[in-house]
Motif scaffolding. Structure first.
Motif, PDB file in Angstrom:
ATOM      1  N   LEU A 167     -11.083 -54.364 -20.372  1.00  8.76           N
ATOM      2  CA  LEU A 167     -10.978 -53.050 -19.746  1.00  8.76           C
ATOM      3  C   LEU A 167     -11.755 -53.069 -18.435  1.00  8.76           C
ATOM      4  CD1 LEU A 167     -11.517 -50.659 -22.808  1.00  8.76           C
ATOM      5  CD2 LEU A 167      -9.368 -51.143 -21.621  1.00  8.76           C
ATOM      6  N   PRO A 168     -11.065 -53.064 -17.288  1.00 10.63           N
ATOM      7  CA  PRO A 168     -11.794 -52.972 -16.019  1.00 10.63           C
ATOM      8  C   PRO A 168     -12.568 -51.660 -15.952  1.00 10.63           C
ATOM      9  CG  PRO A 168      -9.501 -53.579 -15.672  1.00 10.63           C
ATOM     10  CD  PRO A 168      -9.617 -53.145 -17.099  1.00 10.63           C
ATOM     11  N   VAL A 169     -13.830 -51.742 -15.640  1.00  9.35           N
ATOM     12  CA  VAL A 169     -14.668 -50.551 -15.578  1.00  9.35           C
ATOM     13  C   VAL A 169     -15.448 -50.591 -14.279  1.00  9.35           C
ATOM     14  CG1 VAL A 169     -16.625 -51.614 -16.747  1.00  9.35           C
ATOM     15  CG2 VAL A 169     -16.349 -49.140 -16.855  1.00  9.35           C
ATOM     16  N   SER A 170     -15.766 -49.431 -13.757  1.00  8.07           N
ATOM     17  CA  SER A 170     -16.453 -49.354 -12.478  1.00  8.07           C
ATOM     18  C   SER A 170     -17.945 -49.637 -12.647  1.00  8.07           C
ATOM     19  CB  SER A 170     -16.259 -47.964 -11.865  1.00  8.07           C
ATOM     20  OG  SER A 170     -17.092 -47.808 -10.739  1.00  8.07           O
ATOM     21  N   THR A 171     -18.436 -50.634 -11.915  1.00 11.55           N
ATOM     22  CA  THR A 171     -19.868 -50.907 -11.885  1.00 11.55           C
ATOM     23  C   THR A 171     -20.630 -49.711 -11.344  1.00 11.55           C
ATOM     24  OG1 THR A 171     -19.372 -53.240 -11.512  1.00 11.55           O
ATOM     25  CG2 THR A 171     -21.606 -52.507 -11.036  1.00 11.55           C
ATOM     26  N   SER A 172     -20.047 -49.030 -10.354  1.00 14.37           N
ATOM     27  CA  SER A 172     -20.698 -47.859  -9.766  1.00 14.37           C
ATOM     28  C   SER A 172     -20.918 -46.777 -10.809  1.00 14.37           C
ATOM     29  CB  SER A 172     -19.837 -47.315  -8.623  1.00 14.37           C
ATOM     30  OG  SER A 172     -19.539 -48.321  -7.695  1.00 14.37           O
ATOM     31  N   MET A 173     -19.904 -46.533 -11.631  1.00 14.47           N
ATOM     32  CA  MET A 173     -20.028 -45.501 -12.649  1.00 14.47           C
ATOM     33  C   MET A 173     -21.076 -45.868 -13.688  1.00 14.47           C
ATOM     34  SD  MET A 173     -16.027 -44.542 -13.228  1.00 14.47           S
ATOM     35  CE  MET A 173     -14.999 -43.989 -11.860  1.00 14.47           C
ATOM     36  N   CYS A 174     -21.130 -47.146 -14.044  1.00 18.33           N
ATOM     37  CA  CYS A 174     -22.102 -47.579 -15.054  1.00 18.33           C
ATOM     38  C   CYS A 174     -23.530 -47.439 -14.546  1.00 18.33           C
ATOM     39  CB  CYS A 174     -21.818 -49.024 -15.460  1.00 18.33           C
ATOM     40  SG  CYS A 174     -20.299 -49.254 -16.399  1.00 18.33           S
ATOM     41  N   ILE A 175     -23.804 -47.897 -13.330  1.00 17.06           N
ATOM     42  CA  ILE A 175     -25.167 -47.813 -12.815  1.00 17.06           C
ATOM     43  C   ILE A 175     -25.552 -46.364 -12.543  1.00 17.06           C
ATOM     44  CG2 ILE A 175     -24.578 -48.122 -10.391  1.00 17.06           C
ATOM     45  CD1 ILE A 175     -27.591 -49.646 -12.232  1.00 17.06           C
ATOM     46  N   THR A 176     -24.581 -45.536 -12.140  1.00 17.32           N
ATOM     47  CA  THR A 176     -24.871 -44.119 -11.928  1.00 17.32           C
ATOM     48  C   THR A 176     -25.187 -43.430 -13.249  1.00 17.32           C
ATOM     49  OG1 THR A 176     -23.410 -44.064  -9.997  1.00 17.32           O
ATOM     50  CG2 THR A 176     -23.972 -41.956 -11.009  1.00 17.32           C
ATOM     51  N   GLY A 177     -24.381 -43.714 -14.287  1.00 15.77           N
ATOM     52  CA  GLY A 177     -24.658 -43.130 -15.595  1.00 15.77           C
ATOM     53  C   GLY A 177     -26.003 -43.565 -16.128  1.00 15.77           C
ATOM     54  N   ALA A 178     -26.349 -44.857 -15.979  1.00 17.56           N
ATOM     55  CA  ALA A 178     -27.643 -45.343 -16.443  1.00 17.56           C
ATOM     56  C   ALA A 178     -28.785 -44.703 -15.664  1.00 17.56           C
ATOM     57  CB  ALA A 178     -27.697 -46.858 -16.315  1.00 17.56           C
ATOM     58  N   THR A 179     -28.574 -44.479 -14.362  1.00  7.95           N
ATOM     59  CA  THR A 179     -29.607 -43.841 -13.544  1.00  7.95           C
ATOM     60  C   THR A 179     -29.863 -42.412 -13.994  1.00  7.95           C
ATOM     61  OG1 THR A 179     -28.978 -45.213 -11.647  1.00  7.95           O
ATOM     62  CG2 THR A 179     -30.239 -43.222 -11.185  1.00  7.95           C
TER      63      THR A 179
END
Length: 619
Positions: free
Chosen positions: A558-570
């Motif tokens: 499943l391609p997932v956005s790195t931007s979304m992951c780091i933003t959610g973690a932040t």
């Protein structure tokens, strides 16, 4: 099979846009992934570039090909092209062009968008233009359709936020809330080496690279190798890393060098200098967005001080002269002179823009002092400004000819010397600056000795995050490029299970790294410390939470956005401060808005481009 020679020019154009999309991916997503480490001052920008190059390439070559098939075949079914290689080649060329155009524009204007969802949306738009809406896989499609991919829009930030918050809360409870947190931070640090080693090994072994023959191993093999590697790093950290940081942080032995780490347990017996108690570690409790306007601190001393138009505009605006004031009538002495001056309107926007331009000029003045190609190029541009009149005036043509050799040098080397901390100086007192002051006020500042220790740990977590990004996002650009290459080289529509050549993965990963090195500062300078307060202990939790999420999605294609992951973690780590006020929700809202708007805009660009070329008159 014969090469599709009549479409060679299309393949060349498609290759350009596929690599441009990969370049933008590095300038956008990779920059966002490393922004926490650089803004926390755990690594410098140049150190981040080197580590990025190593771990992005490793992640891409080891497990990167797994997401390529989803991008390539999971959205538009192979049967839709009716074995017409030319149409398939044109389709993926337009998809790459649509995604690359949108992301490049956003990156240039410091707008943070997802390159993953830009490409996916552009492919969907191309599919609608090619075979109609019914021919696009809108549903789940066994985890490869648009429904599965876009589910990550909500799932990925939430999951990453949960992992990041859990890791930081563990640090907070075990270390930060202790009466004497420094020893606790030292002795628990090997645990993070255990996590990083296990996650990286698991991503390679579990459904990992077929090239290494690891994708069909039994469960006990996967578990033993992954945990064995993790505990091996745990043991090495306990033997070498703990004694080193114990000497640096607890004993405050400022004479220790990095190569002393190989002494291992012998460092416990190493006596500290007599004046060790006065040694200081770097101060991480700083406000990176603020700063003083020091007019002379970075200006060229060899040049006579001349006020620029921006400076004059700022001073005039502050005085109220930026716009022509309307005379204030005097009513029999009812208003004093001070009241009349205060009544003059101030062009606040002019002040703000001039403030930012002056900060940028101070940075350029520092670059002009440096040696090497970038110093020469910046001096050339500074000493040959365009004059009055149109570009075809003789003096402007001469200036342009002198400036031309400097432009490619600046394009290649500007990012190497960019300082994202200096780029944020000059916004003190602006609405954004005041907003971030309020956000930072709700974040607890922990001892610098503890944060200094976690700056080492953050290097490990940042490398893990970069490895995860290479494993996941390299499939985006290489998937469509591989489809173009297969269609062009075989003259047939590529099969659903066509293998992605390793050399294409390597070239794409290298292009991603070049994008980060040369253009990533555009995103990094606005993402560092713009959501919540950053520090090494927080940043390591953010990066590890994002890395775990990316690897989970990657293993299930499943391609997932790195931007979304780091933003959610932040955001998840920011909420661990105990109050929602510790998060800049305006920035989070703007990010979410840009993610949502990417879907229709990138889809329209790709779809319209495909529709125009597919239906253009020909004979």
């Amino acid at each position: 099979m014969p090469i599709l020679e009549e479409y060679t020019y299309v393949f060349a154009i498609g290759t350009f846009f596929a690599l441009l999309e990969a370049y933008n991916n590095g300038a956008n997503d990779v920059a966002n992934a490393w922004a926490t480490s650089v803004s926390s001052r755990s690594v410098t920008y140049r150190q981040a570039m080197l580590l990025c190059l190593i771990f992005e390439m490793t992640g891409a070559l080891a497990v990167g090909a797994r997401t390529a098939s989803t991008i390539k075949n999971g959205i538009i079914p192979i049967s839709a092209f009716e074995n017409n290689a030319g149409v398939q080649l044109l389709a993926f060329t337009c998809a790459s062009a649509g995604a690359a155009t949108w992301v490049m524009w956003c990156t240039r204007h410091n707008a943070h968008v997802s390159s993953t969802y830009s490409l996916v949306s552009s492919i969907a738009g191309v599919g609608v233009a090619t075979v109609g809406a019914k021919g696009v896989q809108w549903g789940w499609n066994k985890g490869q359709g648009l429904g599965a991919i876009f589910s990550g829009l909500a799932m990925a930030p939430l999951i990453a936020g949960g992992f990041g918050a859990a890791i930081f809360m563990l640090i907070k409870l075990v270390v930060h809330l202790r009466t004497n947190p420094v020893p606790w931070a030292v002795w628990t640090s090997p645990f993070f080496f255990l996590i990083a080693g296990t996650i990286c090994t698991l991503s390679i072994v579990y459904k990992g690279s077929p090239k290494l023959g690891l994708n069909n191993k039994p469960g006990w093999y996967i578990a033993s190798v992954s945990l064995g590697t993790g505990f091996g790093l745990f043991l090495l950290a306990a033997l070498f890393f703990v004694p080193y940081v114990h000497g640096k942080v607890v004993k405050k032995d400022y004479t220790l060098k990095l190569y002393h780490v190989f002494l291992g347990p012998l460092l416990f017996k190493r006596p500290a200098p007599a004046d060790a108690e006065f040694a200081k570690v770097p101060d991480y409790a700083v406000i990176h967005h603020a700063g003083e306007d020091e007019d002379d601190s970075s200006s060229d001393k060899s040049v006579t001080k001349v006020h620029s138009d921006d400076e004059l505009a700022e001073k005039n605006a502050i005085k109220g002269d930026a716009i022509t004031p309307t005379p204030v009538p005097v009513h029999n002495g009812a208003k004093t002179l001070a009241e009349e001056e205060n009544a003059v309107p101030v062009n606040a926007q002019a002040v703000y823009q001039a403030q930012l331009r002056r900060a940028l000029e101070r940075h350029h003045a520092d670059l002009r002092k440096t040696r090497g190609p970038i110093g020469w190029a910046m001096r050339t541009l500074h000493n040959n400004p365009p004059g009055a009149g149109s570009v075809y005036e003789r003096h402007n043509m001469k200036a342009l000819l002198r400036r031309l050799p400097a432009y490619p040098v600046v394009a290649c080397f500007y990012g190497l010397y960019y300082d994202i901390h200096k780029s944020q100086v000059g916004v003190m007192g602006t609405p954004e600056g005041r907003r971030m002051d309020r956000v930072y006020a709700h974040a607890t500042k922990y001892p610098n000795e503890v944060e200094y220790l976690y700056s080492f740990v953050q290097i490990i977590t940042a490398c893990t995050a970069s490895f995860a990004h290479g494993a996941n996002d390299v499939g985006n650009a290489v998937g469509v490029w591989a489809a173009m290459y297969a269609a062009w080289s075989t003259s047939t529509a590529t099969a659903a299970k066509a293998e992605v050549p390793l050399w294409q993965i390597a070239v794409t990963a290298l292009t991603i790294c070049i994008g980060f090195i040369t253009y990533g500062y555009n995103i990094m300078k606005v993402m560092g410390n713009k959501i919540t307060y950053h520090s090494p202990s927080r940043g390591s939790s953010m990066e590890m939470g994002a890395a775990i999420t990316i690897l989970i999605f990657s293993q299930y294609k499943l391609p997932v956005s790195t931007s979304m992951c780091i933003t959610g973690a932040t955001v998840g780590v920011g909420l661990c401060n105990g109050t929602p006020k510790a998060v800049n929700w305006q920035r989070v809202g703007l990010l979410f808005f840009s993610w949502v708007m990417t879907i229709p805009i990138a889809g329209l660009i790709g779809g319209i481009t495909m529709g125009l070329f597919l239906n253009a008159p020909h004979f």
